[in-house]
Design a protein around this motif. Structure first.
Motif, PDB file in Angstrom:
ATOM      1  N   ALA A  19      42.860  11.819  20.072  1.00 36.82           N
ATOM      2  CA  ALA A  19      43.055  12.430  21.385  1.00 36.82           C
ATOM      3  C   ALA A  19      44.446  13.041  21.515  1.00 36.82           C
ATOM      4  O   ALA A  19      44.606  14.161  22.026  1.00 36.82           O
ATOM      5  CB  ALA A  19      42.835  11.383  22.476  1.00 36.82           C
ATOM      6  N   GLN A  20      45.459  12.333  21.056  1.00 37.61           N
ATOM      7  CA  GLN A  20      46.826  12.830  21.171  1.00 37.61           C
ATOM      8  C   GLN A  20      47.037  14.078  20.327  1.00 37.61           C
ATOM      9  O   GLN A  20      47.799  14.978  20.696  1.00 37.61           O
ATOM     10  CB  GLN A  20      47.813  11.733  20.744  1.00 37.61           C
ATOM     11  N   SER A  21      46.337  14.160  19.205  1.00 37.14           N
ATOM     12  CA  SER A  21      46.476  15.317  18.319  1.00 37.14           C
ATOM     13  C   SER A  21      45.869  16.579  18.907  1.00 37.14           C
ATOM     14  O   SER A  21      46.125  17.686  18.428  1.00 37.14           O
ATOM     15  CB  SER A  21      45.813  15.024  16.965  1.00 37.14           C
ATOM     16  N   SER A  22      45.071  16.429  19.956  1.00 38.21           N
ATOM     17  CA  SER A  22      44.459  17.593  20.596  1.00 38.21           C
ATOM     18  C   SER A  22      45.462  18.381  21.439  1.00 38.21           C
ATOM     19  O   SER A  22      45.241  19.558  21.755  1.00 38.21           O
ATOM     20  CB  SER A  22      43.299  17.153  21.493  1.00 38.21           C
ATOM     21  N   HIS A  23      46.562  17.710  21.859  1.00 34.09           N
ATOM     22  CA  HIS A  23      47.583  18.334  22.710  1.00 34.09           C
ATOM     23  C   HIS A  23      46.967  18.898  23.991  1.00 34.09           C
ATOM     24  O   HIS A  23      47.455  19.901  24.539  1.00 34.09           O
ATOM     25  CB  HIS A  23      48.334  19.442  21.957  1.00 34.09           C
ATOM     26  N   ALA A  24      45.908  18.244  24.445  1.00 34.05           N
ATOM     27  CA  ALA A  24      45.225  18.699  25.651  1.00 34.05           C
ATOM     28  C   ALA A  24      45.785  17.991  26.883  1.00 34.05           C
ATOM     29  O   ALA A  24      46.702  17.166  26.797  1.00 34.05           O
ATOM     30  CB  ALA A  24      43.726  18.423  25.517  1.00 34.05           C
ATOM     31  N   GLU A  25      45.214  18.314  28.044  1.00 38.96           N
ATOM     32  CA  GLU A  25      45.597  17.654  29.280  1.00 38.96           C
ATOM     33  C   GLU A  25      45.070  16.217  29.281  1.00 38.96           C
ATOM     34  O   GLU A  25      44.128  15.895  28.545  1.00 38.96           O
ATOM     35  CB  GLU A  25      45.040  18.407  30.477  1.00 38.96           C
ATOM     36  N   PRO A  26      45.673  15.322  30.092  1.00 35.21           N
ATOM     37  CA  PRO A  26      45.239  13.920  30.120  1.00 35.21           C
ATOM     38  C   PRO A  26      43.742  13.736  30.331  1.00 35.21           C
ATOM     39  O   PRO A  26      43.119  12.872  29.693  1.00 35.21           O
ATOM     40  CB  PRO A  26      46.052  13.334  31.281  1.00 35.21           C
ATOM     41  N   GLU A  27      43.137  14.540  31.185  1.00 34.59           N
ATOM     42  CA  GLU A  27      41.701  14.404  31.452  1.00 34.59           C
ATOM     43  C   GLU A  27      40.894  14.676  30.184  1.00 34.59           C
ATOM     44  O   GLU A  27      39.947  13.950  29.868  1.00 34.59           O
ATOM     45  CB  GLU A  27      41.286  15.369  32.561  1.00 34.59           C
ATOM     46  N   LYS A  51      41.987  14.418  27.120  1.00 36.27           N
ATOM     47  CA  LYS A  51      42.280  13.344  26.167  1.00 36.27           C
ATOM     48  C   LYS A  51      41.424  12.107  26.461  1.00 36.27           C
ATOM     49  O   LYS A  51      40.956  11.437  25.535  1.00 36.27           O
ATOM     50  CB  LYS A  51      43.762  12.974  26.211  1.00 36.27           C
ATOM     51  N   ARG A  52      41.221  11.820  27.728  1.00 39.68           N
ATOM     52  CA  ARG A  52      40.370  10.665  28.083  1.00 39.68           C
ATOM     53  C   ARG A  52      38.932  10.913  27.644  1.00 39.68           C
ATOM     54  O   ARG A  52      38.226   9.979  27.253  1.00 39.68           O
ATOM     55  CB  ARG A  52      40.452  10.393  29.587  1.00 39.68           C
ATOM     56  N   GLN A  53      38.495  12.156  27.722  1.00 43.02           N
ATOM     57  CA  GLN A  53      37.146  12.491  27.250  1.00 43.02           C
ATOM     58  C   GLN A  53      37.028  12.300  25.741  1.00 43.02           C
ATOM     59  O   GLN A  53      36.010  11.818  25.235  1.00 43.02           O
ATOM     60  CB  GLN A  53      36.808  13.927  27.629  1.00 43.02           C
ATOM     61  N   ILE A  54      38.080  12.663  25.026  1.00 48.60           N
ATOM     62  CA  ILE A  54      38.074  12.497  23.568  1.00 48.60           C
ATOM     63  C   ILE A  54      38.022  11.016  23.196  1.00 48.60           C
ATOM     64  O   ILE A  54      37.370  10.630  22.216  1.00 48.60           O
ATOM     65  CB  ILE A  54      39.308  13.183  22.942  1.00 48.60           C
ATOM     66  N   LEU A  55      38.690  10.185  23.974  1.00 51.16           N
ATOM     67  CA  LEU A  55      38.661   8.744  23.716  1.00 51.16           C
ATOM     68  C   LEU A  55      37.233   8.201  23.771  1.00 51.16           C
ATOM     69  O   LEU A  55      36.889   7.257  23.044  1.00 51.16           O
ATOM     70  CB  LEU A  55      39.526   7.995  24.733  1.00 51.16           C
ATOM     71  N   LYS A  56      36.412   8.789  24.635  1.00 53.12           N
ATOM     72  CA  LYS A  56      35.036   8.325  24.793  1.00 53.12           C
ATOM     73  C   LYS A  56      34.076   8.923  23.769  1.00 53.12           C
ATOM     74  O   LYS A  56      32.941   8.472  23.652  1.00 53.12           O
ATOM     75  CB  LYS A  56      34.541   8.663  26.205  1.00 53.12           C
ATOM     76  N   ASP A  57      34.538   9.928  23.036  1.00 52.95           N
ATOM     77  CA  ASP A  57      33.690  10.604  22.054  1.00 52.95           C
ATOM     78  C   ASP A  57      33.428   9.665  20.870  1.00 52.95           C
ATOM     79  O   ASP A  57      34.375   9.181  20.236  1.00 52.95           O
ATOM     80  CB  ASP A  57      34.379  11.870  21.564  1.00 52.95           C
ATOM     81  N   PRO A  58      32.167   9.381  20.552  1.00 52.13           N
ATOM     82  CA  PRO A  58      31.865   8.459  19.439  1.00 52.13           C
ATOM     83  C   PRO A  58      32.148   9.041  18.061  1.00 52.13           C
ATOM     84  O   PRO A  58      32.188   8.319  17.068  1.00 52.13           O
ATOM     85  CB  PRO A  58      30.373   8.176  19.609  1.00 52.13           C
ATOM     86  N   ARG A  63      50.955   6.580  30.679  1.00 55.61           N
ATOM     87  CA  ARG A  63      50.934   7.268  31.970  1.00 55.61           C
ATOM     88  C   ARG A  63      51.050   8.778  31.802  1.00 55.61           C
ATOM     89  O   ARG A  63      50.334   9.542  32.460  1.00 55.61           O
ATOM     90  CB  ARG A  63      52.076   6.752  32.848  1.00 55.61           C
ATOM     91  N   LYS A  64      51.932   9.218  30.926  1.00 54.02           N
ATOM     92  CA  LYS A  64      52.175  10.655  30.767  1.00 54.02           C
ATOM     93  C   LYS A  64      51.028  11.357  30.045  1.00 54.02           C
ATOM     94  O   LYS A  64      50.597  12.442  30.461  1.00 54.02           O
ATOM     95  CB  LYS A  64      53.471  10.868  29.997  1.00 54.02           C
ATOM     96  N   GLU A  65      50.525  10.757  28.981  1.00 54.99           N
ATOM     97  CA  GLU A  65      49.559  11.431  28.124  1.00 54.99           C
ATOM     98  C   GLU A  65      48.104  11.159  28.493  1.00 54.99           C
ATOM     99  O   GLU A  65      47.229  11.975  28.204  1.00 54.99           O
ATOM    100  CB  GLU A  65      49.793  11.033  26.658  1.00 54.99           C
TER     101      GLU A  65
END
Length: 275
Positions: free
Chosen positions: A90-98, A100-107, A240-242
């Motif tokens: 998720a962090q490597s995507s350099h996307a917005e926090p929202e 990144k949270r979606q990427i965390l849920k991606d299986p 909090r930031k990312e």
């Protein structure tokens, strides 16, 4: 009985150790996070046994260090490494926090997650090999000399404490830091937890671990404990930031990062003491 069920739930969720079946109801999960460090204690004891056996068999450095890593992965089933991989992806995507949270849920597992985990495993084995190679009797406690009454060098005792310490800070972050969402595993455990009691128990557990490490070597142990707190403070801002707050994946990321940083500090501080 609710306390015993909390213990069972903690081990059933965060380890692969066989546990009896219990209902995961909020009352039973109230104190589950209090027992989180005990899984680290089990890992530390198994690592202790592995190192003692490896020394007795005179195994090679690479096999010894790899065994230390595999003990942790075998006991936990890699659940925390999964969180580490998700956060790296998720962090490597350099996307917005929202996003990144979606990427965390991606299986699905991305390339950056695979690269991150591979780098982590290589770094861990390389660092651990510097400790397990230390010959007994080669200087002070941090340099590898056997501690009084201990069958293995004191630097190995510090190594065995790392799983306990990392789970203390991960647990503290899970109950004290703002969460990014109301769903997920962290919300399930954090929402059911008695936060005041859990925070107090985890803080006391961290202090107990720190006391053991300081007793083993006050200088090296103190530096390792300080690095653990630095990682915890950094994670608070990072989450909090990312990502907009804590999540189960970030707790796993924190645990793995904490262990790696403490291991690195342990290795290099030991080298400095030996100079």
């Amino acid at each position: 009985m609710s306390v015993l069920r909390s213990l069972v739930i903690a081990f059933a969720c965060f380890s692969k150790l066989p546990m009896p079946r219990v209902d995961w109801e909020p009352r039973a999960m109230r104190y589950s996070m209090c027992f989180f460090p005990l899984i680290g204690l089990v890992i530390g004891l198994i690592i202790w046994g592995w190192l003692a056996l490896a020394a007795w068999l005179d195994l090679g450095v690479l096999l010894r260090a790899t065994g230390v890593l595999l003990v942790s992965l075998a006991v936990t089933g890699g659940i925390h490494m999964d969180g580490f991989a998700d956060v790296v992806d998720a962090q490597s995507s350099h996307a917005e926090p929202e996003r990144k949270r979606q990427i965390l849920k991606d299986p699905h597992t991305g390339a950056f997650a695979i690269i991150g985990v591979a780098a982590y495993l290589l770094a861990y084995v390389a660092l651990a090999s510097e400790l397990v190679a230390a010959p007994a009797g080669a200087g002070g406690a941090a340099a590898g000399a056997a501690a009084p009454g201990l069958p293995i060098p004191a630097s190995w005792l510090l190594l065995c404490c790392l799983p306990w310490m990392s789970r203390c800070v991960a647990g503290l972050a899970s109950v004290a830091f703002p969460r990014s969402s109301k769903g997920g595993m962290l919300a399930a455990f954090g929402g059911s937890a008695d936060k005041k009691v859990t925070f107090a128990v985890l803080l006391a557990a961290w202090a107990l671990g720190a006391a053991v490490m300081l007793a083993a070597d006050h200088l090296v142990g103190g530096l390792v404990c300080a690095s653990d707190l630095v990682v915890l403070a950094w994670l608070h801002r990072f989450a909090r930031k990312e990502f907009g707050g804590m999540s189960g994946d970030l707790a796993g990321f924190l645990l793995q990062l904490s262990e790696l940083v403490m291991l690195a500090v342990l290795v290099f501080a030991t080298k400095v003491v030996m100079l």
